[in-house]
Design a protein around this motif. Structure first.
Motif, PDB file in Angstrom:
ATOM      1  N   GLY A  26       0.826  -1.202   0.000  1.00 20.89           N
ATOM      2  CA  GLY A  26       0.000   0.000   0.000  1.00 20.89           C
ATOM      3  C   GLY A  26       0.861   1.253   0.000  1.00 20.89           C
ATOM      4  O   GLY A  26       2.014   1.236   0.419  1.00 20.89           O
ATOM      5  N   PHE A  27       0.285   2.359  -0.497  1.00 22.83           N
ATOM      6  CA  PHE A  27       1.050   3.596  -0.565  1.00 22.83           C
ATOM      7  C   PHE A  27       0.130   4.801  -0.433  1.00 22.83           C
ATOM      8  O   PHE A  27      -1.083   4.692  -0.526  1.00 22.83           O
ATOM      9  CB  PHE A  27       1.860   3.681  -1.865  1.00 22.83           C
ATOM     10  N   ARG A  28       0.750   5.953  -0.217  1.00 23.05           N
ATOM     11  CA  ARG A  28       0.020   7.222  -0.159  1.00 23.05           C
ATOM     12  C   ARG A  28       0.739   8.243  -1.029  1.00 23.05           C
ATOM     13  O   ARG A  28       1.954   8.149  -1.228  1.00 23.05           O
ATOM     14  CB  ARG A  28      -0.100   7.728   1.274  1.00 23.05           C
ATOM     15  N   ILE A  29      -0.044   9.181  -1.540  1.00 23.16           N
ATOM     16  CA  ILE A  29       0.523  10.294  -2.301  1.00 23.16           C
ATOM     17  C   ILE A  29       0.160  11.578  -1.577  1.00 23.16           C
ATOM     18  O   ILE A  29      -1.013  11.822  -1.270  1.00 23.16           O
ATOM     19  CB  ILE A  29       0.010  10.322  -3.750  1.00 23.16           C
ATOM     20  N   SER A  30       1.185  12.378  -1.309  1.00 21.41           N
ATOM     21  CA  SER A  30       1.003  13.664  -0.645  1.00 21.41           C
ATOM     22  C   SER A  30       1.491  14.763  -1.573  1.00 21.41           C
ATOM     23  O   SER A  30       2.394  14.556  -2.388  1.00 21.41           O
ATOM     24  CB  SER A  30       1.809  13.713   0.659  1.00 21.41           C
ATOM     25  N   LEU A  31       0.883  15.938  -1.428  1.00 23.45           N
ATOM     26  CA  LEU A  31       1.274  17.104  -2.222  1.00 23.45           C
ATOM     27  C   LEU A  31       1.653  18.247  -1.294  1.00 23.45           C
ATOM     28  O   LEU A  31       1.089  18.396  -0.204  1.00 23.45           O
ATOM     29  CB  LEU A  31       0.125  17.563  -3.123  1.00 23.45           C
ATOM     30  N   SER A  32       2.567  19.062  -1.753  1.00 21.09           N
ATOM     31  CA  SER A  32       2.953  20.283  -1.050  1.00 21.09           C
ATOM     32  C   SER A  32       3.551  21.240  -2.070  1.00 21.09           C
ATOM     33  O   SER A  32       3.833  20.861  -3.208  1.00 21.09           O
ATOM     34  CB  SER A  32       3.966  19.993   0.063  1.00 21.09           C
ATOM     35  N   ALA A  33       3.755  22.492  -1.661  1.00 21.67           N
ATOM     36  CA  ALA A  33       4.396  23.483  -2.523  1.00 21.67           C
ATOM     37  C   ALA A  33       5.121  24.498  -1.652  1.00 21.67           C
ATOM     38  O   ALA A  33       4.598  24.913  -0.616  1.00 21.67           O
ATOM     39  CB  ALA A  33       3.356  24.183  -3.400  1.00 21.67           C
ATOM     40  N   ALA A  34       6.314  24.881  -2.066  1.00 21.52           N
ATOM     41  CA  ALA A  34       7.054  25.913  -1.328  1.00 21.52           C
ATOM     42  C   ALA A  34       6.270  27.222  -1.346  1.00 21.52           C
ATOM     43  O   ALA A  34       6.249  27.964  -0.372  1.00 21.52           O
ATOM     44  CB  ALA A  34       8.445  26.099  -1.933  1.00 21.52           C
ATOM     45  N   THR A  35       5.591  27.467  -2.470  1.00 24.50           N
ATOM     46  CA  THR A  35       4.699  28.620  -2.608  1.00 24.50           C
ATOM     47  C   THR A  35       3.346  28.071  -3.040  1.00 24.50           C
ATOM     48  O   THR A  35       3.136  27.794  -4.222  1.00 24.50           O
ATOM     49  CB  THR A  35       5.232  29.613  -3.670  1.00 24.50           C
ATOM     50  N   PRO A  36       2.408  27.876  -2.098  1.00 25.84           N
ATOM     51  CA  PRO A  36       1.123  27.256  -2.450  1.00 25.84           C
ATOM     52  C   PRO A  36       0.258  28.083  -3.416  1.00 25.84           C
ATOM     53  O   PRO A  36      -0.519  27.512  -4.181  1.00 25.84           O
ATOM     54  CB  PRO A  36       0.419  27.093  -1.106  1.00 25.84           C
ATOM     55  N   ALA A  37       0.383  29.405  -3.403  1.00 21.70           N
ATOM     56  CA  ALA A  37      -0.427  30.237  -4.303  1.00 21.70           C
ATOM     57  C   ALA A  37       0.115  30.131  -5.727  1.00 21.70           C
ATOM     58  O   ALA A  37       1.313  29.943  -5.946  1.00 21.70           O
ATOM     59  CB  ALA A  37      -0.392  31.687  -3.845  1.00 21.70           C
ATOM     60  N   SER A  54       3.658  39.625  -9.653  1.00 16.99           N
ATOM     61  CA  SER A  54       3.229  39.931  -8.277  1.00 16.99           C
ATOM     62  C   SER A  54       1.762  39.560  -8.037  1.00 16.99           C
ATOM     63  O   SER A  54       1.265  39.716  -6.929  1.00 16.99           O
ATOM     64  CB  SER A  54       3.453  41.415  -7.981  1.00 16.99           C
ATOM     65  N   ASP A  55       1.067  39.082  -9.058  1.00 12.74           N
ATOM     66  CA  ASP A  55      -0.338  38.692  -8.921  1.00 12.74           C
ATOM     67  C   ASP A  55      -0.433  37.238  -8.442  1.00 12.74           C
ATOM     68  O   ASP A  55       0.403  36.400  -8.801  1.00 12.74           O
ATOM     69  CB  ASP A  55      -1.074  38.857 -10.256  1.00 12.74           C
ATOM     70  N   THR A  56      -1.466  36.936  -7.659  1.00 16.61           N
ATOM     71  CA  THR A  56      -1.615  35.578  -7.114  1.00 16.61           C
ATOM     72  C   THR A  56      -3.053  35.075  -7.187  1.00 16.61           C
ATOM     73  O   THR A  56      -4.006  35.869  -7.229  1.00 16.61           O
ATOM     74  CB  THR A  56      -1.168  35.514  -5.636  1.00 16.61           C
ATOM     75  N   ILE A  57      -3.176  33.789  -7.188  1.00 16.99           N
ATOM     76  CA  ILE A  57      -4.447  33.089  -6.969  1.00 16.99           C
ATOM     77  C   ILE A  57      -4.161  32.202  -5.755  1.00 16.99           C
ATOM     78  O   ILE A  57      -3.333  31.284  -5.836  1.00 16.99           O
ATOM     79  CB  ILE A  57      -4.872  32.246  -8.191  1.00 16.99           C
ATOM     80  N   PRO A  58      -4.803  32.487  -4.622  1.00 15.25           N
ATOM     81  CA  PRO A  58      -4.438  31.777  -3.392  1.00 15.25           C
ATOM     82  C   PRO A  58      -4.885  30.312  -3.390  1.00 15.25           C
ATOM     83  O   PRO A  58      -5.898  29.955  -3.989  1.00 15.25           O
ATOM     84  CB  PRO A  58      -5.179  32.563  -2.314  1.00 15.25           C
ATOM     85  N   ALA A  59      -4.095  29.491  -2.686  1.00 15.82           N
ATOM     86  CA  ALA A  59      -4.526  28.115  -2.416  1.00 15.82           C
ATOM     87  C   ALA A  59      -5.685  28.230  -1.443  1.00 15.82           C
ATOM     88  O   ALA A  59      -5.638  29.001  -0.482  1.00 15.82           O
ATOM     89  CB  ALA A  59      -3.389  27.315  -1.802  1.00 15.82           C
ATOM     90  N   SER A  84     -11.693  35.465 -10.159  1.00 13.05           N
ATOM     91  CA  SER A  84     -12.700  36.532 -10.107  1.00 13.05           C
ATOM     92  C   SER A  84     -12.638  37.337 -11.403  1.00 13.05           C
ATOM     93  O   SER A  84     -11.681  37.218 -12.174  1.00 13.05           O
ATOM     94  CB  SER A  84     -12.440  37.445  -8.909  1.00 13.05           C
ATOM     95  N   LYS A  85     -13.630  38.196 -11.605  1.00 10.86           N
ATOM     96  CA  LYS A  85     -13.679  39.024 -12.816  1.00 10.86           C
ATOM     97  C   LYS A  85     -12.546  40.037 -12.853  1.00 10.86           C
ATOM     98  O   LYS A  85     -12.183  40.513 -13.917  1.00 10.86           O
ATOM     99  CB  LYS A  85     -15.030  39.727 -12.901  1.00 10.86           C
ATOM    100  N   VAL A  86     -11.985  40.363 -11.694  1.00 12.05           N
ATOM    101  CA  VAL A  86     -10.924  41.371 -11.649  1.00 12.05           C
ATOM    102  C   VAL A  86      -9.525  40.754 -11.546  1.00 12.05           C
ATOM    103  O   VAL A  86      -8.549  41.477 -11.359  1.00 12.05           O
ATOM    104  CB  VAL A  86     -11.147  42.361 -10.471  1.00 12.05           C
ATOM    105  N   GLN A  87      -9.426  39.422 -11.682  1.00 11.38           N
ATOM    106  CA  GLN A  87      -8.108  38.768 -11.631  1.00 11.38           C
ATOM    107  C   GLN A  87      -7.294  39.233 -12.830  1.00 11.38           C
ATOM    108  O   GLN A  87      -7.764  39.198 -13.965  1.00 11.38           O
ATOM    109  CB  GLN A  87      -8.267  37.243 -11.657  1.00 11.38           C
ATOM    110  N   ALA A  88      -6.068  39.681 -12.587  1.00  8.83           N
ATOM    111  CA  ALA A  88      -5.193  40.154 -13.670  1.00  8.83           C
ATOM    112  C   ALA A  88      -4.902  39.010 -14.636  1.00  8.83           C
ATOM    113  O   ALA A  88      -4.686  37.873 -14.200  1.00  8.83           O
ATOM    114  CB  ALA A  88      -3.901  40.697 -13.079  1.00  8.83           C
ATOM    115  N   PRO A  89      -4.897  39.298 -15.921  1.00 10.18           N
ATOM    116  CA  PRO A  89      -4.583  38.249 -16.889  1.00 10.18           C
ATOM    117  C   PRO A  89      -3.110  37.833 -16.758  1.00 10.18           C
ATOM    118  O   PRO A  89      -2.278  38.605 -16.304  1.00 10.18           O
ATOM    119  CB  PRO A  89      -4.856  38.897 -18.239  1.00 10.18           C
ATOM    120  N   GLY A  90      -2.821  36.626 -17.157  1.00  8.88           N
ATOM    121  CA  GLY A  90      -1.439  36.143 -17.117  1.00  8.88           C
ATOM    122  C   GLY A  90      -1.403  34.628 -16.997  1.00  8.88           C
ATOM    123  O   GLY A  90      -2.442  33.963 -16.912  1.00  8.88           O
ATOM    124  N   THR A  91      -0.211  34.094 -16.990  1.00  4.37           N
ATOM    125  CA  THR A  91      -0.006  32.655 -16.784  1.00  4.37           C
ATOM    126  C   THR A  91       0.461  32.475 -15.348  1.00  4.37           C
ATOM    127  O   THR A  91       1.534  32.941 -14.974  1.00  4.37           O
ATOM    128  CB  THR A  91       1.037  32.102 -17.771  1.00  4.37           C
TER     129      THR A  91
END
Length: 180
Positions: free
Chosen positions: A87-98, A103-108, A161-168
């Motif tokens: 059996g096994f498990r898969i875990s996820l993490s990120a140094a920067t979760p957002a 300078s624009d972000t989409i929060p976790a 949201s409708k005001v989220q800045a465009p970008g990748t």
């Protein structure tokens, strides 16, 4: 002459007794057949033991790309190819979760709703979202005692949201596979 016979009789008895004694403590057998006499060796048994340790291989992880609009939650999935002998498990993490774009972000977020900015990951068997963190969080587990191999899909959703800045927007997600 009687003394000689008596001595031969005593010596014969001693040799016979020694032969019987040696045969009883001997660990091999001698077989003689016909004119071609042969000797067979000793045999013994040995218990062979082998310990197989738990093993797991995470051979590939996809880098998904989605396009999000404010009208709906954009679904996506991370696929990880796992080979495990238990059996096994898969875990996820990120140094920067957002997710970031300059300078624009989409929060976790655990609240991923169309029209608001946020992204989250669904645990196996759940439709609810969980925010990614800097510490590993289990999102999938498989409890089996049999070897398995194959792709494991972990679903996520992104809303803006409708005001989220465009970008990748992006972040680096660490996928960890571990034996249970």
């Amino acid at each position: 002459m009687e003394k000689t016979i008596r001595k031969l009789f005593v010596v014969g008895c001693l040799l016979t007794a020694m032969g019987v004694s040696l045969t009883a403590t001997s660990s091999h057998a001698v077989t003689t057949t016909g004119s071609a006499a042969s000797t067979t060796g000793a045999s013994a048994t040995s218990k062979f033991s082998l310990t197989v340790d738990k093993a797991i291989v995470l051979s590939s992880v996809t880098s998904p790309t989605v396009t999000a609009t404010s009208a709906s939650v954009a679904p996506g999935k991370i696929s990880a190819t796992v080979q495990s002998n238990t059996g096994f498990r898969i875990s996820l993490s990120a140094a920067t979760p957002a997710l970031t774009s300059g300078s624009d972000t989409i929060p976790a977020s655990s609240t991923v709703v169309a029209g608001t900015s946020g992204w989250g990951v669904q645990k196996s068997g759940s439709t609810a979202y969980t925010a990614l963190t800097t510490s590993p969080v289990e999102f999938y587990s498989q409890t089996t005692s049999k070897p398995t191999a194959g792709a494991v899909d972990i679903n996520f959703g992104v809303a803006v949201s409708k005001v989220q800045a465009p970008g990748t927007y992006s972040t680096t997600v660490t996928v960890t596979a571990a034996n249970i």
